[in-house]
Enzyme design. Sequence first.
Site, PDB file in Angstrom:
ATOM      1  CB  CYS A   1      -0.928   0.014   1.219  1.00  0.00           C
ATOM      2  SG  CYS A   1      -0.046   0.125   2.786  1.00  0.00           S
ATOM      3  CB  ALA A   2       0.069   4.813  -0.355  1.00  0.00           C
TER       4      ALA A   2
END
Lengths: 148, 497
Positions: free
Chosen positions: B11-12
Amino acid sequence: MDKEIFNIENIFYDQTSTTQDEAFKSIGQFVAEKGYSNSADDFYKGLKAREVESTTGFKDGIAIPHSNDDSVIKPGLFLIKFSNGIEWNALDKKPIKVAFVLSIPKNGSTEHLKLLSKIARKLMDDEFRTSILENDDKNILSDAIDQI
Amino acid sequence: MAKKIVAVTACAAGIAHTYMAAEAIEKAAKEMGYEVKVETDGAMGAENKLTDEDIENADLAIIAADIKIDPIRFTGKKLLIASSNDAINDGKALIEKAEKEATVFGKKGSKVGKIQIGNNKEKTTFFTHVMSGISYMIPMVIAAGLILTIANLYAFQKDDLGRIVKWGFDTKTSMGMLMSNLFQVGQVGFKLMIPLFAGFVAMSIADKPAMAPAMIGAYIANDAELLHAKAGGGFIAALLVAFIVGYFVKLLKKIKWPKIFQPIVPIMIIPVIATLFISLVVFYVIGQPIAAGMDALYSWLNWVNSHSSSAPIILGAIIGAMMGFDLGGPVNKTALIFGTAVFTDTMAKYGPMHANFVPQTASQAAISVAPLGVWLATIIWKKKFSKDEKTAASAALGMGLVGVTEGAIPFVAADPIRMIIANVAGSAVAGGLVAATGCKFYGGIGSPLGTFIGYIEQPIPFITWILCVSAGIAVTALIIGLTRSDAVIEAAKNVEE
């Protein structure tokens, strides 16, 4: 749990926020007050930016908003309990009652980041979620998190 | 045995959803009776990293990520690409979806999730194939080249006047015999490396069935006797053979063979057809032009020679350029043979005072320019070359110093157009300069060292020769360094990994 990352002081009852934006503002305020971020506003913007990418709303009224913006000084975990259910576009569309907030420094030590990631994993544990949702006593909440 | 799932989550921020998704997939998979391993590509880097073996043994692969994860390692696996929230929301539903909808990853142009396959790969195919061949060729070039180098050094002998002009092995002595044998060993390596290279390039294009036809085709294309030519086609012919075979085999694979033949298609039908095809192509399409071209080139050189006596620099530069063009291939051999022939011919007719030294001197000055130029370029532009290439370059240094031009072949094969320009330019400079300054090469090593190990008459003893050859080397190195393309660098590094 490492006291630097989480202690009983990091639990906050937000009784006023009714929207996600208000919630983010009060979270920014709280995180900055506790000395984990040097700018309440930057942290607030970081939370918003993260939310745009995809929802951090989970299910059963729990969300895990987080920011790794430049204002973050050290890794931290905060437990926010909302009196009002907050619309969060969660995976199960239920309003959010509890937020686990993470402050993530850009160049945090692996050890600390690992602790934060453990929290994330723990959220998948149904029992843990129930105990957080059902208890309002700071000591019990704190104990539950300390066991992670 | 339990079925196996492998997954990658990301994820980011790399802290929250990466791990929630991993946890969700692990839990759901176990509940459903799968064996599971999840790699988390989070803020702490990749943890619980999937090995090639993990992926190889997996029945199902899932990427649950909000950022781009390169799916290339899942080639050939049933793969589903989803977001981290898909996993977090309902791990079980995600796995069920993967069971039903995952498609085998790796068809070019196919799309999985948001990711288009084959974009970057497509651009580097030529280099990727060639580099794969070169990575197999390099050890053979080095082994053969260095053994040849040792034998070559031993082969130079002094004549009665103490000049090092004789080359050969005295096979009556045991040392001479040994060195003669070692020389042959080196020659065998150089002979084998051409089909080896072609085989692996073709295999990179079209897998195993392409290897045999490419090796046989390249061997014929490089064998002077089989082609009825003065020299074989060298690595340029091998490159041609490899690509023709590679794409021909690819074509053959597309044919819908009858079911009963299918098991023997890759081991028998394709190799036989492709070998027959490439052999005919080599004999009648590649071989004849090589033989005819060499004859024409030879006559042309004769013409230039008789018309350029007032400007030896022209003949010198042409001979030099030819030497650098294909490094032991037909053009190079023509120049070399021409130089020796003119020298022995005029020497016999007119004696040392009036013999024509120009072509031989130019060819010997040019012979080491390519390998030494390559070496110099890897020293000056360290970052532009991969580790293997640098090793190959130090071997090229050894070979270049004793006038074995083949040391540069791996580099030229990797990037023919730019490298040939660089080698031709540098070799022409060296050939032109020694001709212009009136150096006379009687015998010895064709490299800067020739001035010591050999006998060369020159305006300023020792120095002129070294300066002329070094100027050529510098030109080659400069052009290589300045024109080196990123695509080649990347392909070289990828092949190493």
